[in-house]
Design a protein around this motif. Structure first.
Motif, PDB file in Angstrom:
ATOM      1  N   CYS A 107     -12.382  -5.336   4.246  1.00 51.43           N
ATOM      2  CA  CYS A 107     -12.322  -3.904   3.947  1.00 51.43           C
ATOM      3  C   CYS A 107     -12.274  -3.718   2.436  1.00 51.43           C
ATOM      4  N   ARG A 108     -12.936  -2.697   1.942  1.00 51.68           N
ATOM      5  CA  ARG A 108     -12.970  -2.439   0.500  1.00 51.68           C
ATOM      6  C   ARG A 108     -11.603  -2.107  -0.068  1.00 51.68           C
ATOM      7  N   ASN A 109     -10.649  -1.749   0.783  1.00 54.29           N
ATOM      8  CA  ASN A 109      -9.312  -1.445   0.285  1.00 54.29           C
ATOM      9  C   ASN A 109      -8.386  -2.656   0.376  1.00 54.29           C
ATOM     10  N   ARG A 110      -8.970  -3.848   0.477  1.00 52.67           N
ATOM     11  CA  ARG A 110      -8.194  -5.098   0.453  1.00 52.67           C
ATOM     12  C   ARG A 110      -8.738  -6.019  -0.653  1.00 52.67           C
ATOM     13  N   MET A 111      -9.216  -5.447  -1.733  1.00 57.25           N
ATOM     14  CA  MET A 111      -9.950  -6.206  -2.734  1.00 57.25           C
ATOM     15  C   MET A 111      -9.166  -7.369  -3.309  1.00 57.25           C
ATOM     16  N   SER A 112      -7.921  -7.141  -3.692  1.00 55.48           N
ATOM     17  CA  SER A 112      -7.147  -8.207  -4.323  1.00 55.48           C
ATOM     18  C   SER A 112      -6.692  -9.253  -3.318  1.00 55.48           C
ATOM     19  N   GLN A 113      -6.929  -9.009  -2.035  1.00 55.32           N
ATOM     20  CA  GLN A 113      -6.545  -9.956  -0.989  1.00 55.32           C
ATOM     21  C   GLN A 113      -7.694 -10.901  -0.625  1.00 55.32           C
ATOM     22  N   ALA A 114      -8.877 -10.665  -1.215  1.00 57.83           N
ATOM     23  CA  ALA A 114     -10.077 -11.400  -0.811  1.00 57.83           C
ATOM     24  C   ALA A 114     -10.331 -12.650  -1.637  1.00 57.83           C
ATOM     25  N   GLY A 115      -9.441 -12.984  -2.558  1.00 57.96           N
ATOM     26  CA  GLY A 115      -9.611 -14.204  -3.337  1.00 57.96           C
ATOM     27  C   GLY A 115     -10.404 -13.990  -4.614  1.00 57.96           C
ATOM     28  N   LEU A 116     -10.695 -15.101  -5.295  1.00 59.05           N
ATOM     29  CA  LEU A 116     -11.388 -15.052  -6.579  1.00 59.05           C
ATOM     30  C   LEU A 116     -12.807 -14.530  -6.417  1.00 59.05           C
ATOM     31  N   LYS A 117     -13.261 -13.778  -7.423  1.00 66.18           N
ATOM     32  CA  LYS A 117     -14.620 -13.243  -7.409  1.00 66.18           C
ATOM     33  C   LYS A 117     -15.546 -13.994  -8.354  1.00 66.18           C
ATOM     34  N   VAL A 118     -14.978 -14.738  -9.315  1.00 66.81           N
ATOM     35  CA  VAL A 118     -15.777 -15.474 -10.286  1.00 66.81           C
ATOM     36  C   VAL A 118     -15.295 -16.912 -10.360  1.00 66.81           C
ATOM     37  N   ARG A 119     -16.156 -17.788 -10.834  1.00 63.57           N
ATOM     38  CA  ARG A 119     -15.857 -19.208 -10.961  1.00 63.57           C
ATOM     39  C   ARG A 119     -15.048 -19.437 -12.241  1.00 63.57           C
TER      40      ARG A 119
ATOM     41  N   GLY B 192     -13.190   9.194   1.065  1.00 62.08           N
ATOM     42  CA  GLY B 192     -13.038  10.600   1.422  1.00 62.08           C
ATOM     43  C   GLY B 192     -12.534  10.849   2.819  1.00 62.08           C
ATOM     44  N   ASP B 193     -12.101   9.815   3.540  1.00 63.23           N
ATOM     45  CA  ASP B 193     -11.644   9.987   4.915  1.00 63.23           C
ATOM     46  C   ASP B 193     -10.244  10.605   4.915  1.00 63.23           C
ATOM     47  N   ALA B 194     -10.158  11.883   5.305  1.00 62.23           N
ATOM     48  CA  ALA B 194      -8.873  12.586   5.297  1.00 62.23           C
ATOM     49  C   ALA B 194      -7.951  12.101   6.399  1.00 62.23           C
ATOM     50  N   ASN B 195      -8.467  11.326   7.365  1.00 61.11           N
ATOM     51  CA  ASN B 195      -7.644  10.823   8.462  1.00 61.11           C
ATOM     52  C   ASN B 195      -7.096   9.423   8.194  1.00 61.11           C
ATOM     53  N   CYS B 196      -7.527   8.813   7.098  1.00 62.56           N
ATOM     54  CA  CYS B 196      -7.064   7.464   6.778  1.00 62.56           C
ATOM     55  C   CYS B 196      -5.876   7.555   5.831  1.00 62.56           C
ATOM     56  N   PRO B 197      -4.683   7.152   6.247  1.00 60.70           N
ATOM     57  CA  PRO B 197      -3.503   7.261   5.375  1.00 60.70           C
ATOM     58  C   PRO B 197      -3.618   6.410   4.116  1.00 60.70           C
ATOM     59  N   CYS B 198      -4.337   5.286   4.195  1.00 57.93           N
ATOM     60  CA  CYS B 198      -4.481   4.425   3.011  1.00 57.93           C
ATOM     61  C   CYS B 198      -5.359   5.095   1.960  1.00 57.93           C
ATOM     62  N   VAL B 199      -6.438   5.733   2.400  1.00 53.51           N
ATOM     63  CA  VAL B 199      -7.303   6.459   1.470  1.00 53.51           C
ATOM     64  C   VAL B 199      -6.542   7.623   0.855  1.00 53.51           C
ATOM     65  N   GLN B 200      -5.779   8.343   1.670  1.00 54.30           N
ATOM     66  CA  GLN B 200      -5.046   9.504   1.162  1.00 54.30           C
ATOM     67  C   GLN B 200      -3.941   9.103   0.187  1.00 54.30           C
ATOM     68  N   ARG B 201      -3.356   7.925   0.378  1.00 51.66           N
ATOM     69  CA  ARG B 201      -2.349   7.466  -0.586  1.00 51.66           C
ATOM     70  C   ARG B 201      -2.983   7.180  -1.950  1.00 51.66           C
ATOM     71  N   ASN B 202      -4.297   6.959  -1.961  1.00 56.01           N
ATOM     72  CA  ASN B 202      -5.029   6.756  -3.207  1.00 56.01           C
ATOM     73  C   ASN B 202      -5.695   8.034  -3.697  1.00 56.01           C
ATOM     74  N   GLY B 203      -5.170   9.176  -3.264  1.00 57.50           N
ATOM     75  CA  GLY B 203      -5.683  10.450  -3.738  1.00 57.50           C
ATOM     76  C   GLY B 203      -6.951  10.905  -3.064  1.00 57.50           C
ATOM     77  N   GLY B 204      -7.294  10.304  -1.921  1.00 58.46           N
ATOM     78  CA  GLY B 204      -8.500  10.693  -1.200  1.00 58.46           C
ATOM     79  C   GLY B 204      -9.720   9.853  -1.540  1.00 58.46           C
ATOM     80  N   PHE B 205      -9.526   8.813  -2.342  1.00 53.97           N
ATOM     81  CA  PHE B 205     -10.639   7.967  -2.766  1.00 53.97           C
ATOM     82  C   PHE B 205     -10.354   6.505  -2.430  1.00 53.97           C
ATOM     83  N   LEU B 206     -11.418   5.703  -2.378  1.00 56.33           N
ATOM     84  CA  LEU B 206     -11.246   4.257  -2.349  1.00 56.33           C
ATOM     85  C   LEU B 206     -11.118   3.775  -3.790  1.00 56.33           C
ATOM     86  N   PRO B 207     -10.170   2.894  -4.082  1.00 58.67           N
ATOM     87  CA  PRO B 207      -9.949   2.495  -5.477  1.00 58.67           C
ATOM     88  C   PRO B 207     -10.980   1.520  -6.017  1.00 58.67           C
ATOM     89  N   TYR B 208     -11.768   0.884  -5.137  1.00 55.94           N
ATOM     90  CA  TYR B 208     -12.728  -0.128  -5.571  1.00 55.94           C
ATOM     91  C   TYR B 208     -14.147   0.227  -5.118  1.00 55.94           C
TER      92      TYR B 208
END
Length: 684
Positions: free
Chosen positions: A515-527, A473-489
């Motif tokens: 950062c929660r908006n770098r989810m796919s950059q953080a590597g595998l989540k499961v074995r 919901g951060d209106a000052n964050c351009p990355c959040v606003q590009r996702n419609g005002g929400f974090l995608p994950y």
């Protein structure tokens, strides 16, 4: 006990006042009327698994989907997400743990809303299992203060009730006869559970972005379940002894409410479910299912035997002897009648930290019962459950996997303990217990895409300066606003909304790697494990359970020019990912072709990751989503894979390969061996 109501002990009590108090079971949540509501269509330029769709027809991919070109809809935004447990935690309210809510228990008293209507006080609802995404405290923080008032997109553009109704319509679960009358099947059970999770995650995303405003404490899990039940979205409502249509041994559930709405286990808290049958002149209770989740002194170490403790033993907060009534009596009667009982085992959800995963372990029979002194010194009933032979592995498989991870058990057929040679944060085993093949052809393992030249942006994209991590919901964050005002994950890494594109933070953003908006950059989540299939070459599966919407991996390799993709030799053909392929719908008369913003073609022939081993299926359990990472006037398009529904351990991961946009498509047809009921017999 904190009830959520203020009181003044000095006020006189009017003992003559007559109170109109209703039992809890008569109370129902009240939602605003949707009369006249009409969902809008939405722009759609990729391959999301659901919507937006034309009015009246909107099935979830891979069942079907259709393109839209104009309009805007909240329904673009709807699904879950996983992240490392030591990752940055976004500030959340006490009810924002991924839509699960607080683990505190209360009595569910009604409260009055502004309209004077009774509604649920979410802080008092009884809940016995939740997803624990964080401690719910504010920590870290963004470098900017979140915008309030009119800049809050939640209060201006998004309505929870409109959103949930759109999702129900998309799954064809609205405007039809109630499902209480329907006997379940595999497809229906899957759609209902998926709908529940989509509602819960979307409500969480909307609620999370609404800080300090009225309604910011909405319980997503309760809102979703209330909506589901209020709309009659339920199947297998008639209790039965034995197997439940549409549910297989080994299936997993992350919420007890999921089991309730598909007829697996009706009570949301009690561990024993039973029905009454006619026996002579009296009704006799018989057990139909039990949940063993650690609340009582059960002994479930043996994979085929469960020593189950009866219920009760607490009266007015004090320990006492258990009584042979209700569920305990039902178990005793089932012992003498020798009827089968469904057993659901609760195991710890390692990813969430404190939650449970419920594993359907199949049918058991009760062989004996007795009473003994429990740890508190009072009588406890014990029942010995023995698993009916000939059923697929379930709980025993989970125990074997725990031993593999701990190094105390031997995984048969291991060729390499880590195919990635340490490139990934989690090892990926290479296993063959089928034939003499020693491994796939040589390739260089890489965890991401290799670009010779990124795509150009017509207008330079601003980077974020959220040094503590992007905030919902951060209106000052351009990355959040590009996702419609929400974090995608969400904090676990579950994608919360299906959109045409996910905009992640790029290389020039100042937020940290976790950062929660770098989810796919953080590597595998499961074995994961690359394994030899019986008839499809190499495949991919997971040792860990995968919850619906979880990020699994991205497709890594070399980005190649689209004009030269068709000129590659046949040896490259099996290692090409083409984002411009068409995905034929099933229920809607449209070409269903995805339109990604850039023509991305990837070759994993010489370099790639685990995604190159994912096989095709006409009924896949994984879908792909375009992810953009922008850097100034350049942008990098990536392909991220997410689970559609819950996926039990050791189940093969598959996605739909789609249809090439080429005159030579027919020449590339191959025989499909996916084995699904909807198999077309071929793929490209």
């Amino acid at each position: 006990m904190q009830t959520g109501y203020e009181s003044n002990p000095t006020d006189p009590i009017d003992k003559m006042r007559v109170l109109d108090i209703k039992p809890m079971r008569t109370l129902k949540p009240i939602f605003p009327s949707q009369t006249g509501a009409s969902p809008q269509s939405a722009p759609f330029t990729c391959v999301p698994p659901m919507g937006p769709f034309p009015p009246g027809v909107a099935p979830f991919y891979p069942f079907a989907f259709a393109n839209q070109s104009q309009g805007a809809s909240d329904f673009e935004n709807a699904i879950p997400s996983p992240v490392p447990l030591n990752s940055f935690r976004t500030p959340q309210s006490q009810y924002s743990n991924g839509g699960a809510g607080s683990s505190k228990r209360g009595r569910g008293r009604p409260r009055k809303d502004k309209t004077g209507q009774a509604n649920f006080d979410n802080s008092q609802i009884v809940v016995d299992d939740v997803e624990d995404f964080s401690n719910g405290r504010k920590q870290g923080g963004s470098s900017q203060k979140r915008a309030k008032g009119p800049t809050n997109l939640f209060s201006v553009e998004v309505n929870i009730d409109d959103t949930v109704n759109q999702i129900l319509r998309a799954f064809k679960l609205s405007g039809l006869e109630p499902f209480q009358q329907a006997e379940g099947n595999r497809d229906l059970v899957g759609r209902i559970i998926l709908t529940y999770n989509l509602l819960r995650r979307r409500v969480f995303q909307i609620s999370e972005a609404k800080e300090d405003d009225e309604g910011g404490d909405v319980r997503p899990d309760l809102k979703a379940s209330s909506t589901i039940l209020t709309n009659g979205v339920k199947t297998n409502s008639q209790k039965r002894i034995g197997a439940v249509p549409g549910i297989e041994v080994g299936d997993i559930f992350f919420f007890r409410l999921e089991m309730c709405i598909v007829g697996m286990h009706a009570p949301t808290m009690a561990g024993i479910d039973y029905l009454n049958v006619k026996a002579s002149a009296d009704d006799e209770p018989l057990a139909v299912s039990v949940v063993s989740s650690g609340a009582y002194e059960d002994d479930g170490e043996d994979g085929d035997v469960l020593i189950y403790s009866g219920h009760g033993g607490v009266k007015k907060g004090e320990m006492c002897d258990q009584k042979l009534v209700r569920g305990n009596l039902a178990l005793e009667k089932s012992l003498h009648r020798a009827n089968v009982v469904r057993v659901i085992r609760g195991v710890k959800d390692v990813m969430s930290g404190t939650g449970k995963i419920y594993v359907y372990d199949g049918l058991y029979k009760i062989h004996e019962s007795w009473a003994e002194k429990g740890k508190g010194g009072f009588n406890v009933f014990k029942y010995k459950f023995v698993r009916v032979p000939g059923q697929p592995e379930a709980f025993t498989l989970w125990k074997s996997i725990e031993q593999w991870k701990a190094g105390s058990g031997t995984r048969i057929g291991v060729i390499l303990p880590d195919l990635t040679s340490g490139v990934e944060t989690l090892p990926v085993s290479l296993v063959n217990d089928v034939d003499d093949e020693k491994g796939p052809s040589y390739f260089t393992y890489t965890s991401t895409l290799r670009y010779d030249k990124p795509f150009d942006l017509p207008i330079p994209s601003p980077n974020c300066s959220c040094r503590g991590g992007c905030q919902p919901g951060d209106a000052n964050c351009p990355c959040v606003q590009r996702n419609g005002g929400f974090l995608p994950y969400n904090p676990l890494g579950v994608v919360l909304n299906y959109k045409a594109l996910i905009h992640e933070c790029g290389p020039s953003c100042l937020c940290p790697p976790n950062c929660r908006n770098r989810m796919s950059q953080a590597g595998l989540k499961v074995r994961l494990e690359v394994f030899r299939t019986k008839d499809k070459g190499w495949g991919l599966r997971s040792w860990d359970p995968i919850r619906s919407g979880l990020f699994i991996c991205e497709y890594a390799g070399d980005v190649i020019d689209t004009s030269s993709a068709m000129e590659l030799g046949s040896e490259h053909e099996d290692f090409i990912f083409d984002a411009t392929r068409m995905y034929a719908p099933i229920d809607y008369n449209s070409d269903g072709s995805p339109e990604v913003p850039y023509p991305l073609v990837i070759s994993s022939k010489n370099s790639g990751n685990v995604a190159r081993f994912m096989n095709h299926s006409c009924s896949p359990n994984v879908f792909w989503q375009p992810v953009l990472r922008e850097n100034g006037d350049k942008t990098y398009l990536h392909v991220a894979f997410f689970s559609i529904g819950h996926i039990p351990p050791m189940q093969e991961l598959t996605f739909n390969y789609g249809i090439p946009k080429s005159d030579k498509a027919e020449q590339r047809k191959k025989t499909c061996l996916c084995g699904s009921l909807d198999c077309k017999g071929y793929f490209y």
